[in-house]
Design a protein around this motif. Structure first.
Motif, PDB file in Angstrom:
ATOM      1  N   UNK A 198       0.783  -1.360  -0.002  1.00 36.12           N
ATOM      2  CA  UNK A 198      -0.002  -0.012   0.147  1.00 36.12           C
ATOM      3  C   UNK A 198       0.836   1.283  -0.104  1.00 36.12           C
ATOM      4  N   UNK A 199       0.314   2.457  -0.508  1.00 33.75           N
ATOM      5  CA  UNK A 199       0.966   3.537  -0.411  1.00 33.75           C
ATOM      6  C   UNK A 199       0.252   4.810  -0.099  1.00 33.75           C
ATOM      7  N   UNK A 200       0.674   5.780   0.617  1.00 33.94           N
ATOM      8  CA  UNK A 200       0.003   7.025   1.078  1.00 33.94           C
ATOM      9  C   UNK A 200       0.631   8.109   0.150  1.00 33.94           C
ATOM     10  N   UNK A 201       0.063   9.075  -0.174  1.00 32.97           N
ATOM     11  CA  UNK A 201       0.716  10.090  -0.812  1.00 32.97           C
ATOM     12  C   UNK A 201       0.043  11.512  -0.367  1.00 32.97           C
ATOM     13  N   UNK A 202       0.579  12.716  -0.268  1.00 34.38           N
ATOM     14  CA  UNK A 202       0.126  13.889  -0.032  1.00 34.38           C
ATOM     15  C   UNK A 202       0.939  14.972  -1.007  1.00 34.38           C
ATOM     16  N   UNK A 268      10.069  -9.423  -5.695  1.00 29.59           N
ATOM     17  CA  UNK A 268      10.034  -8.814  -6.917  1.00 29.59           C
ATOM     18  C   UNK A 268       8.611  -8.291  -7.539  1.00 29.59           C
ATOM     19  N   UNK A 269       7.585  -9.204  -6.964  1.00 29.81           N
ATOM     20  CA  UNK A 269       6.326  -8.590  -7.396  1.00 29.81           C
ATOM     21  C   UNK A 269       6.014  -7.629  -6.476  1.00 29.81           C
ATOM     22  N   UNK A 270       6.216  -7.517  -5.208  1.00 29.85           N
ATOM     23  CA  UNK A 270       6.039  -6.480  -4.105  1.00 29.85           C
ATOM     24  C   UNK A 270       6.615  -5.029  -5.048  1.00 29.85           C
ATOM     25  N   UNK A 271       7.915  -5.224  -5.339  1.00 32.83           N
ATOM     26  CA  UNK A 271       8.888  -3.879  -5.998  1.00 32.83           C
ATOM     27  C   UNK A 271       8.016  -3.347  -7.134  1.00 32.83           C
ATOM     28  N   UNK A 272       7.407  -4.433  -7.947  1.00 33.66           N
ATOM     29  CA  UNK A 272       6.837  -3.851  -9.230  1.00 33.66           C
ATOM     30  C   UNK A 272       5.584  -3.306  -8.855  1.00 33.66           C
ATOM     31  N   UNK A 273       4.864  -3.716  -7.835  1.00 37.74           N
ATOM     32  CA  UNK A 273       3.642  -3.397  -7.475  1.00 37.74           C
ATOM     33  C   UNK A 273       3.610  -1.972  -6.790  1.00 37.74           C
ATOM     34  N   UNK A 274       4.726  -1.742  -5.918  1.00 35.66           N
ATOM     35  CA  UNK A 274       5.091  -0.258  -5.224  1.00 35.66           C
ATOM     36  C   UNK A 274       5.169   0.912  -6.238  1.00 35.66           C
ATOM     37  N   UNK A 275       5.888   0.259  -7.523  1.00 33.66           N
ATOM     38  CA  UNK A 275       6.027   1.477  -8.682  1.00 33.66           C
ATOM     39  C   UNK A 275       4.715   1.535  -9.263  1.00 33.66           C
ATOM     40  N   UNK A 276       3.915   0.586  -9.370  1.00 33.00           N
ATOM     41  CA  UNK A 276       2.489   0.495 -10.063  1.00 33.00           C
ATOM     42  C   UNK A 276       1.499   1.201  -9.321  1.00 33.00           C
ATOM     43  N   UNK A 277       1.643   1.117  -7.865  1.00 32.95           N
ATOM     44  CA  UNK A 277       0.516   1.877  -7.076  1.00 32.95           C
ATOM     45  C   UNK A 277       0.889   3.242  -7.065  1.00 32.95           C
ATOM     46  N   UNK A 278       2.262   3.756  -6.660  1.00 31.30           N
ATOM     47  CA  UNK A 278       2.600   4.908  -6.903  1.00 31.30           C
ATOM     48  C   UNK A 278       2.273   5.755  -8.344  1.00 31.30           C
ATOM     49  N   UNK A 279       2.495   5.038  -9.250  1.00 31.73           N
ATOM     50  CA  UNK A 279       2.198   5.546 -10.633  1.00 31.73           C
ATOM     51  C   UNK A 279       0.556   6.034 -10.529  1.00 31.73           C
TER      52      UNK A 279
END
Length: 292
Positions: A198-202, A268-279
């Motif tokens: 998961x990711x939180x962004x402000x 590896x999957x988590x790394x890819x999904x971290x980038x995808x969720x941020x995007x």
């Protein structure tokens, strides 16, 4: 474990609860919504000598704005957060995170203090509290201390909270008029599962088109504790958040997270999904900002 085997007490006030916690000969665990604690109890994990039921301590259930920030009581439920007009206006990232905490039943029972105290790297509200610069107030019978949230967690399930302390207040910094936030989560919603990532962004926006003055990014479930993406945060203010900038920032996140492989996902999957969720989160924020 049967309910009849549990030693449970229900203090009538915070002071009486703190008085009980002074006893160093026994181990205690506070029980509020019980959405995490009961599951761990059934698994034979983190079982104390005595459970302290604090669910009815209404003095710890509130949302109010004061001069130093927005104060949230630890017994405030996720449903309380979702329905709060104050938080909808000034802490939308926390509202978004609370909306993702399992089913409606879990949102009605689960508390923000319990989510913090469980200290799971996958806790949905915790990244949101990181980007809101939360302060955690810990009280014992004789004193109080306030800990910045980035210093509160020491590892999975571990915090600086002492045996004789309890969380009595959470203070967050309200988002300004030109600040927007979002919470993104990867986890099969229908299965009510905990986050894979998961990711939180402000973002604090400027007067020019898609101009970001500064931003905060916090990832969950990709390290032993929450990870602030400092490199990505610096990139937010380098220029307009157009397609190229968003994709470059998301690509940089791949190197900042530190996930492990487990039964739910590979590193590896988590790394890819971290980038995808941020995007995805940045695109959604920009679409929302453009529509203003």
């Amino acid at each position: 474990m049967r309910v009849s085997e549990i030693d449970l007490v229900s203090p009538s006030s915070v002071d009486k609860c703190l008085y009980m916690l002074r006893d160093h000969d026994k181990t205690f665990r506070l029980l509020a919504g019980g959405t995490d604690a009961i599951v761990q109890m059934k698994d034979g994990k983190r079982i104390p000598d005595i459970w302290i039921n604090i669910k009815n301590l209404t003095e710890l259930r509130y949302i109010r704005e004061e001069k130093e920030g927005i104060h949230i009581g630890p017994l405030t439920t996720h449903t309380d957060i979702v329905k709060s007009e104050l938080l909808q206006k000034k802490a939308d990232v926390l509202v978004g995170a609370s909306m993702e905490v399992g089913a409606i039943q879990l949102q009605n029972m689960g508390t923000v203090g319990g989510n913090i105290g469980t200290a799971s790297p996958a806790g949905d509200t915790i990244p949101a509290l990181f980007v809101l610069d939360a302060q955690i107030e810990l009280s014992s019978f004789n004193e109080k201390r306030t800990i910045p949230i980035n210093e509160f967690f020491t590892g999975p399930g571990k915090t600086v909270q002492k045996q004789n302390e309890m969380i009595t207040n959470i203070i967050i910094q309200p988002q300004s008029e030109n600040e927007i936030g979002i919470f993104e989560k990867l986890g099969p919603r229908k299965a009510q599962s905990i986050s894979i990532v998961n990711v939180a962004i402000t973002l604090r926006m400027g007067s020019n088109p898609r101009e970001c003055l500064e931003g905060k990014i916090a990832f969950g479930s990709v390290g032993p504790t929450i990870i602030r993406s400092k490199k990505c945060e610096k990139m937010l203010a380098l220029g307009p958040l157009d397609d190229t900038a968003i994709q470059d920032i998301a690509g940089a996140a791949w190197k900042e997270v530190m996930p492990i492989s487990d039964v739910r996902a590979s590193a590896k999957y988590r790394r890819s999904m971290a980038s995808a969720l941020l995007e995805r989160g940045l695109y959604r924020l920009m679409n929302r900002w453009d529509a203003r």
